[in-house]
Every structure is written in C-alpha cells, then in structure tokens.
Write an enzyme that holds these catalytic residues in place. Structure first.
Site, PDB file in Angstrom:
ATOM      1  N   GLU A  44       6.910   6.468  -0.698  1.00 48.51           N
ATOM      2  CA  GLU A  44       6.495   7.327   0.410  1.00 48.51           C
ATOM      3  C   GLU A  44       6.253   8.763  -0.074  1.00 48.51           C
ATOM      4  O   GLU A  44       7.024   9.293  -0.881  1.00 48.51           O
ATOM      5  CB  GLU A  44       7.608   7.299   1.463  1.00 48.51           C
ATOM      6  CG  GLU A  44       7.397   8.143   2.685  1.00 48.51           C
ATOM      7  CD  GLU A  44       8.573   8.048   3.652  1.00 48.51           C
ATOM      8  OE1 GLU A  44       8.431   8.502   4.795  1.00 48.51           O
ATOM      9  OE2 GLU A  44       9.647   7.525   3.262  1.00 48.51           O
ATOM     10  N   LYS A 111       2.690   5.802   9.229  1.00 50.57           N
ATOM     11  CA  LYS A 111       4.068   5.443   9.591  1.00 50.57           C
ATOM     12  C   LYS A 111       4.233   5.457  11.114  1.00 50.57           C
ATOM     13  O   LYS A 111       3.779   6.379  11.793  1.00 50.57           O
ATOM     14  CB  LYS A 111       5.014   6.454   8.934  1.00 50.57           C
ATOM     15  CG  LYS A 111       6.487   6.120   8.985  1.00 50.57           C
ATOM     16  CD  LYS A 111       7.270   7.120   8.134  1.00 50.57           C
ATOM     17  CE  LYS A 111       8.750   6.815   8.079  1.00 50.57           C
ATOM     18  NZ  LYS A 111       9.471   7.744   7.183  1.00 50.57           N
ATOM     19  N   CYS A 163       9.391   3.071   5.003  1.00 45.92           N
ATOM     20  CA  CYS A 163      10.775   3.539   5.091  1.00 45.92           C
ATOM     21  C   CYS A 163      11.408   3.245   6.455  1.00 45.92           C
ATOM     22  O   CYS A 163      11.798   2.119   6.733  1.00 45.92           O
ATOM     23  CB  CYS A 163      10.849   5.020   4.740  1.00 45.92           C
ATOM     24  SG  CYS A 163      12.508   5.577   4.256  1.00 45.92           S
TER      25      CYS A 163
END
Length: 618
Positions: A44, A111, A163
């Site tokens: 990330e 995300k 994540c």
C-alpha cells in the site's frame, strides 16, 4: 487452472524521498524480472510511503506520485506490476493500487475502508471508495478505469483488498471478489508493527484463503518509514486454509522479494501451523530496525546515551549494540557502514565492538546520591558491548544552581520541604552537558522514559526526558525488566548481570533514604494492569476496581489507593506526554498523544469518577 508466476515485494520507503523510493522499486522490479515473475505486487502507498501525513492534503503531492507512476511505466515491459499511491478525483483523495502492464495502466483500484483507530488517521486524508463503482480517470490524457474492479492474467482472475478492507468482517470487499470467482486476492498493506500482530495476520490470511476460496497474498511495507510507526515487511500466502509462505520479518535490506507459481500446493519454505511468536524477539527485532532506520534517515552519526546503570538506559544500550550486530549480519560490514553514512570514518575491517564504540557514546553522570553499584553496572555493560564510556560528576553544577536559588529565596533548601525540587535539579543538570556531547558527535541523544513512567509522569521534564528520540517510551517497565533477564540469557549480554541485580531507582534522594521507583509509585505490574484497562480499554476507575479486585491479590484499600494515584497522576501529567521525544509504536497500544491516545491537558482529573469508585463496597 493455468499457472502464474507471482511475487510480492516489501519496501522500506521514506516520504519525500522520491528518487530513493523509485530506485528501491526498480531494484525489486529488476530482481522480479530476473526470476521471471509475471505478476508483482507492492505494498500500500508504495510510491509515496504510508507515513506522508498532511502532505496527502496538498494537491501537488498526489500529482507528483502520478508523475513517478508515469516514470515507472517504461520498465513494465513483459511484467505486470501493482503499485500503491494516492489519487485525487474531483477534489477527493483516494488510497489506490495501480495495475501496470506492458507500459500501460490497466486500471486503478481504490480502497473501500479506511483505518481510523489506534495509530491510524486515514479519514483525515482519504475518502473511502464506493463498492461496485467504476469511473474513468484521466492519466496523462489517457482514460483509465478507476474504482472497484478485477483483472486477469494467464486465465487467472485477481483482485485487491487494500489493508483495512480485509478487517471489516462481512462487509469486506473479499466477499464480492468471491462472487466474481476471483482466484487470487492481493492484500497490499501498510500495517504497523505491534508485538503479537503477526499472529493475527496469519489467522486473517489462513481464514481468508478458505472463506474466500482463493489464494490470498499479503504484502506489507517494511522499516521505520517516517519516525514513529514501524512496518515489519511481512509477506504471507494462504491457500485452502493453510499458510504456505511466510518470510523473515524486519529485514535491514531495502526490499524483500518472495516469488512462486500460483496455484501453490505445498509450503514454499518451512511454515509451522500455528507459528510460535516470542514477544521478546519481536520487540528486539522491531526496535533495532527502527533505530537503524531512524539513524540513517536522519543522517545522524550515531547515538549518545546517559547510561545510569539502571534498567531503562541499559535496555537502550543493548538495543543499539544489537542493532549493529543484526545490521551487519543482514547487510555485511561495508553495506551497513554505507547505509549509516559512516564508510569514510569507520574502517570496514573493524570488529563489531569497535563499530559499536563509534556509534554509541555513553556517559555516567554521577551525583553524591549515586551508588557504586550503578556506576559499576553502567561501566561493565558499556565495556562488554563496546560502547564508548565517560564518567563525570555533576555535583558542582547542582550546587551552583542550588546556591543561586537559596540566595534568591534567602533560605537554605532542605529535603523535608523541597524534595521534588532537589530531585529534579539533579536530573536537569545532566541535560546540558549530555546534549553538548551529542552535538559534538552529530549524534542523536536518546531519552530513557518508558511507558509506565509516561503514565504517571515519573520523569523530569528537561532532565531524563531530554533527547531527540525515546526508543522505549511505548513499552511498560515490567516488560523491560523481564526483557533484560531474557536478553542476558538468550542474547548473551553478560554485562546485564549487574543491571538485573539492581532494584529500579532514580537515585535522586540521599542514599540513606533507599529510594526505589515502586516505593515512589506502586508495583510496576499494578501500573500495567491499570493502564491496560484505563488507556487501552477506556474503562472507568470504578470498572477497573471491580475487575482488578478479582484479578489481583490485593486488599481493597491499597487497590483503591493505587487506582486513585494512577488517575490523579495521569491527569496531572498530560503536558509531559505532549512533550516527550518521538517514540516507536511497539506494543498493542501506547500513550503518545500524537499517535495513539489523546487526552486533554486541562481536565477535572477524574474527581467525580474516583468518588464513584470510593463508595463501592470493599
């Protein structure tokens, strides 16, 4: 199913080090090409680094990240690369993974869930993406798909959970990827290190590979990226409910590459299930890498430490020595010295102890209240690890300050009425000279406060808190005490024998008073028990009393006294915690207001809540 040669590469990046970050990515790409990798995933925010903080709020910073993505395109011939970066769309910033193949961007995935607890403040910078939505993104006059999508290579479909996406239970994007028959799911992460966290990730990866019916590939950032947060560089691959790949964590290298063919039916390397985790070893590995990165990224020449012979400063001395040992073990002497910018003044043929002596400068600053036991403890430890050791007395400086105040007040100071002032002036008198030593050596001055002292303000501001970095401020004193026993035995630091034989003491009162830390405060395990409930779990004094009454072998009256003392000292000393030097996040929680727990400097001090505790039956 077709086969696909895949890889994950962890990176040690630094915010604003555009060329350095680019070079590290290129080194990993080149290595992947040499290994004939077809699909490579980075962590990330791999282009900018995760710890860019409010740089993300600017318009130029994400724009520059796109420029470096464009710079990477020519190197993607014959390989697919997934890179993390921030992208701004219609005034909103998104945390994204760009998929690049044969010099073209196939798409950019955003995300969907943001980390907003503990050390994470992603909602300050980013906007969560809406599941299922795909738009067109203008990338240097080319139209690129942007949003929630999957990809395919060699007949194998793949997608992303970035994540925090993976930690949202039934809401996680992985279930929608499963519905799309995605065979391979990447989890590029910037997941901070904390003792015991790797075990949690293993559970996530193992269970995700089974629940989502896909190969699950986790790739984390590496190193002390920007000062406080540490990333362990973990790479995990799970398939059919088993962990098949796990790399060594907390490497001193710029990157690590793990590659294999998918689907993978058996472990690539020996992986036990469940994997044993040792918090002492995790702490040591994380703290030493953090010290190494902090020193080289700040371009400091080493460290200076006021070595008292006690537990805290001795812990830090051993960590610096262990940093040198582990750095040399991973990198070799020439590369280690090159990375810390000491190639010109340290001979690569030097012994490890000689290198430690160049990097760690210590001083025992005695007063008439210091004991021969702590002097010998400090001297012996410095000698056994190789640190440079100085010893001087500060009695003259203390007497000078004291006499000036006595003259101003027109009276003599005495221990019965001026105890705190007489203690604190000794700690503060040590600060200017040790700072001077650090300046001369162009080194970082290390302060020695631990988390337990931070809880209750048991530290002298501008005294033992002086320093540019506080390596152990995020761990409790009782953890430190047991770690020292472990380090003496397992890491074979024989110089810790003297340290481990001593009872923790500030040595600021006359020796005949037999001052000890726990006598001044309370037993350290009790502080730890209270702080976990109060700070980690956000419990009230009454709740804590009822819980600890069952868990600790203490009478009600002293337990209430300890809880009252903790909350009163906690409330009174928030201003100290605001001023502590930067520290590493090492445990499941910390008390640094800049990273984990914010508390008002001025407050009512839990008066009402303590009254509610007091009326509870004993």
């Amino acid at each position: 199913m077709s086969q696909l040669h895949i890889a994950g590469a962890t990176l040690n990046q630094t915010p604003l080090d555009w060329e350095g970050n680019f070079d590290t990515i290129m080194q990993a790409v080149q290595k992947a090409k040499e290994k004939q990798v077809e699909l490579l995933c980075f962590p990330e925010l791999s282009i900018t680094g995760y710890g860019s903080e409010d740089l993300f709020l600017s318009y130029w910073y994400p724009k520059k990240a796109l420029a470096y993505l464009q710079k990477i395109l020519p190197f993607t011939k014959g390989i697919t690369i997934c890179l993390g970066l921030p992208c701004r769309v219609s005034g909103k910033l998104y945390n994204c993974m760009a998929v690049v193949e044969d010099r073209k961007i196939l798409g950019i995935v955003a995300k969907q869930f943001l980390a907003i607890d503990g050390v994470h403040y992603e909602c300050r910078w980013f906007t969560p993406w809406i599941a299922g939505e795909v738009i067109s993104f203008d990338f240097y006059d080319s139209s690129v798909p942007f949003g929630d999508m999957t990809f395919e290579k060699n007949g194998i479909s793949y997608g992303f959970e970035i994540c925090e996406d993976a930690w949202r239970g039934d809401l996680r994007p992985g279930f929608r990827l499963k519905d799309r028959n995605t065979a391979l799911i990447f989890n590029p992460s910037a997941s901070h290190f904390a003792m015991g966290k790797s075990e949690q990730r293993e559970i996530l990866v193992r269970e995700s590979s089974e629940e989502l019916e896909a190969g699950y590939f986790y790739i984390n950032l590496l190193g002390n990226e920007s000062g406080r947060m540490i990333f362990d560089g973990e790479i995990l691959f799970g398939y059919r409910g088993e962990i098949l790949v796990k790399n060594p964590l907390l490497s001193f290298h710029n990157y690590q590459l793990v590659h294999f063919n998918f689907p993978l039916e058996k472990p690539l390397t020996p992986v036990s299930n469940p994997i044993e985790h040792d918090k002492n070893e995790e702490f040591t590995a994380a703290a030493t890498l953090a010290l190494f990165d902090y020193m080289r990224k700040s371009r400091s020449k080493g460290f200076v430490l006021s070595l008292s012979g006690g537990a805290d400063s001795s812990t830090i001395a051993v960590l610096v020595a262990e940093m040198v040992k582990r750095g040399i073990r991973d990198l070799g002497v020439p590369l280690f010295l090159e990375k810390i910018h000491r190639s010109d003044d340290i001979d690569p043929k030097s012994s490890i102890k000689d290198i430690i002596g160049k990097i760690l400068i210590t001083a025992y600053q005695s007063t008439r209240n210091s004991s021969t036991d702590t002097l010998q403890s400090a001297k012996s430890l410095a000698e056994t690890i190789g640190a440079t050791f100085h010893h001087w007395s500060i009695d003259e400086e203390v007497a000078g300050y004291t006499q000036k105040i006595e003259t101003a007040l027109g009276r003599n100071l005495d221990w019965s009425g001026d105890d705190i002032a007489l203690q604190n002036i000794q700690a503060r008198a040590r600060s200017p000279i040790i700072w001077m030593l650090a300046n001369i050596h162009q080194a970082l001055l290390l302060s020695t406060s631990n988390r337990s002292e931070g809880d209750v303000g048991y530290a002298t501001m501008d005294g033992d808190t002086s320093g540019g970095l506080s390596p152990i401020a995020a761990v409790s004193k009782d953890f430190i005490l047991q770690w020292l026993q472990w380090a003496e035995k397992e890491l074979r630091y024989e110089g810790l024998k003297g340290v481990n034989a001593l009872q923790p003491t500030a040595e600021l009162r006359p020796l005949e008073s037999r001052q000890t830390d726990e006598e001044d405060l309370m037993p350290y395990p009790v502080i730890t028990a209270i702080e976990k409930l109060a700070i980690r779990d956000k419990r009230s004094p009454a709740d804590i009393y009822l819980i600890l009454k069952e868990e600790l072998s203490l009478e009600s009256a002293p337990l209430k006294t300890y809880i009252r003392k903790f909350f009163e000292l906690w409330s009174r000393n928030q201003w100290k915690r605001e001023r502590l030097a930067p520290s590493f996040h090492l445990d499941e929680f910390n008390v640094d207001p800049k990273t984990w727990y914010r508390f008002p400097i001025l407050s009512g001090g839990y008066r009402k809540e303590l009254e509610e505790m007091d009326v509870l039956e004993e």
